[in-house]
Design a protein around this motif. Structure first.
Motif, PDB file in Angstrom:
ATOM      1  N   UNK A  95       1.045  -1.293  -0.045  1.00 36.70           N
ATOM      2  CA  UNK A  95      -0.065   0.223   0.038  1.00 36.70           C
ATOM      3  C   UNK A  95       1.179   1.084  -0.389  1.00 36.70           C
ATOM      4  N   UNK A  96       2.071   0.865   0.213  1.00 36.11           N
ATOM      5  CA  UNK A  96       3.506   2.484   0.485  1.00 36.11           C
ATOM      6  C   UNK A  96       3.764   2.643  -0.531  1.00 36.11           C
ATOM      7  N   UNK A  97       3.829   2.258  -1.598  1.00 42.99           N
ATOM      8  CA  UNK A  97       5.095   2.239  -3.045  1.00 42.99           C
ATOM      9  C   UNK A  97       4.040   2.993  -3.575  1.00 42.99           C
ATOM     10  N   UNK A  98       3.101   3.936  -3.577  1.00 41.33           N
ATOM     11  CA  UNK A  98       2.648   5.562  -4.930  1.00 41.33           C
ATOM     12  C   UNK A  98       3.145   5.762  -4.280  1.00 41.33           C
ATOM     13  N   UNK A  99       2.555   6.100  -2.435  1.00 42.54           N
ATOM     14  CA  UNK A  99       2.634   6.895  -1.533  1.00 42.54           C
ATOM     15  C   UNK A  99       4.174   7.191  -1.322  1.00 42.54           C
ATOM     16  N   UNK A 100       5.164   6.216  -1.524  1.00 38.31           N
ATOM     17  CA  UNK A 100       6.980   6.641  -1.498  1.00 38.31           C
ATOM     18  C   UNK A 100       7.367   6.968  -2.962  1.00 38.31           C
ATOM     19  N   UNK A 101       6.542   6.233  -4.174  1.00 35.53           N
ATOM     20  CA  UNK A 101       7.388   6.556  -4.874  1.00 35.53           C
ATOM     21  C   UNK A 101       6.579   8.145  -5.539  1.00 35.53           C
ATOM     22  N   UNK A 102       5.230   9.086  -5.168  1.00 38.17           N
ATOM     23  CA  UNK A 102       5.120  10.297  -5.481  1.00 38.17           C
ATOM     24  C   UNK A 102       5.701  11.062  -4.709  1.00 38.17           C
ATOM     25  N   UNK A 103       6.337  10.648  -3.080  1.00 40.15           N
ATOM     26  CA  UNK A 103       6.429  11.456  -2.294  1.00 40.15           C
ATOM     27  C   UNK A 103       7.681  11.913  -2.382  1.00 40.15           C
ATOM     28  N   UNK A 104       8.930  10.765  -2.812  1.00 31.92           N
ATOM     29  CA  UNK A 104      10.293  11.026  -3.525  1.00 31.92           C
ATOM     30  C   UNK A 104       9.893  11.537  -5.297  1.00 31.92           C
ATOM     31  N   UNK A 105       9.781  11.828  -5.627  1.00 29.92           N
ATOM     32  CA  UNK A 105       9.130  12.259  -6.882  1.00 29.92           C
ATOM     33  C   UNK A 105       9.389  14.100  -6.706  1.00 29.92           C
ATOM     34  N   UNK A 106       8.018  13.944  -5.690  1.00 27.35           N
ATOM     35  CA  UNK A 106       8.364  15.250  -5.755  1.00 27.35           C
ATOM     36  C   UNK A 106       9.408  15.741  -5.018  1.00 27.35           C
ATOM     37  N   UNK A 107       9.470  15.169  -3.772  1.00 27.88           N
ATOM     38  CA  UNK A 107      10.669  15.529  -3.636  1.00 27.88           C
ATOM     39  C   UNK A 107      12.390  15.738  -4.348  1.00 27.88           C
ATOM     40  N   UNK A 108      12.109  16.088  -5.707  1.00 30.79           N
ATOM     41  CA  UNK A 108      12.889  15.846  -7.220  1.00 30.79           C
ATOM     42  C   UNK A 108      12.441  17.088  -7.536  1.00 30.79           C
ATOM     43  N   UNK A 109      11.208  17.625  -7.909  1.00 28.22           N
ATOM     44  CA  UNK A 109      10.652  18.804  -7.990  1.00 28.22           C
ATOM     45  C   UNK A 109      11.364  19.775  -6.883  1.00 28.22           C
ATOM     46  N   UNK A 110      10.556  19.464  -5.685  1.00 29.05           N
ATOM     47  CA  UNK A 110      11.617  20.981  -4.759  1.00 29.05           C
ATOM     48  C   UNK A 110      12.853  20.736  -4.893  1.00 29.05           C
ATOM     49  N   UNK A 111      13.853  19.629  -4.938  1.00 29.05           N
ATOM     50  CA  UNK A 111      14.959  19.654  -5.435  1.00 29.05           C
ATOM     51  C   UNK A 111      15.599  20.530  -6.408  1.00 29.05           C
ATOM     52  N   UNK A 112      14.836  20.418  -7.572  1.00 25.62           N
ATOM     53  CA  UNK A 112      15.475  21.265  -8.506  1.00 25.62           C
ATOM     54  C   UNK A 112      15.330  22.518  -8.592  1.00 25.62           C
TER      55      UNK A 112
END
Length: 262
Positions: free
Chosen positions: A86-103
């Motif tokens: 159940x955590x997989x999509x939220x892990x992926x989306x969280x760290x995709x957004x983390x990449x956006x933030x870093x940019x």
């Protein structure tokens, strides 16, 4: 290798890759920090921002625990773990957004600074959904998952505090000016509301560890303002002690978990 196994390994690679990328982007940005005058000005003007050392303590702690959780959820003996699935999509989306933030965080123009603040706020619901998916505060899970879960508790708590900071940044970026005579009072009011919110949410989640980032942030604000705005420093220090007391109390009084899996 079945579909679930590929999905879990892909999730681990995505999360660890995001964390490693963030480290190198942040390191590169630190080496170029002299060019970030506008961002530094915001940090100084936003009285809700803790000392830099607070970020240096919280993020490595969160990233280390999350890396361990990401790797653990991909192990063969965890493929039947429904919480991890159940955590997989939220892990992926969280760290995709983390990449956006870093940019955006690596830039100093107004649009990028606004985007970084908005991305931080957008990360919060993802973190709370990840917290829910892992059934933190609901299910007594075996080790080492139990330990790794705490990094998500810290992550959710830290993003709650960071969202308040980002809200302050957005106000500054919008050109809203607060009279100097009211800054101390308004800051203390905002900190009090944030601390109250944190305590209430921690009880709702049945998760005292969610409060640790609030304690760190408030202590960091007190340390940063001790020589600049003593009234803010005193308020933040008092609230840090209050939240620490709430943490200790909730740790003793945490509600029994619904089921035990050992």
């Amino acid at each position: 290798m079945n579909t679930i196994s590929i999905q879990r390994v892909g999730t681990a690679i995505a999360v660890v890759g995001s964390i490693v990328g963030t480290y190198f982007f942040t390191r590169s940005r630190t080496q170029r920090k002299s060019s970030f005058s506008k961002q530094r000005k915001e940090v100084d003007e936003n009285l809700l921002t803790p000392a830099n050392e607070t970020f240096g303590i919280m993020w490595p702690t969160i990233y280390t625990g999350t890396t361990a959780l990401a790797v653990h959820q991909a192990l063969p003996d965890q493929l039947d773990n429904t919480r991890y699935q159940k955590a997989v999509p939220w892990l992926v989306s969280s760290y995709a957004l983390n990449n956006v933030f870093t940019y955006f965080f690596a830039k100093d123009d107004l649009l990028s600074r606004r985007a970084a603040a908005l991305t931080t706020i957008a990360l919060l619901p993802n973190a709370l959904m990840l917290h829910k998916a892992l059934e933190i505060g609901k299910t007594n899970v075996p080790q080492p998952e139990r330990t790794f879960q705490k990094s998500i508790s810290l992550y959710a708590g830290w993003l709650t505090a960071a969202s308040v900071i980002s809200g302050g940044n957005l106000l500054l970026q919008s050109g809203i000016k607060i009279p100097e005579s009211l800054k101390g009072q308004l800051t203390c009011g905002a900190l009090s509301l944030t601390a109250t919110l944190g305590i209430g949410v921690a009880r709702k989640l049945n998760d005292p560890y969610y409060l640790i980032p609030f304690i760190a942030a408030l202590a960091g604000i007190a340390a940063k303002q001790k020589n600049e705005r003593k009234e803010v420093a005193l308020c933040a220090a008092t609230l840090a002690i209050t939240v620490a007391g709430a943490f200790a109390k909730q740790l003793q009084e945490s509600k029994p978990l619904e089921r035990i899996e050992e």
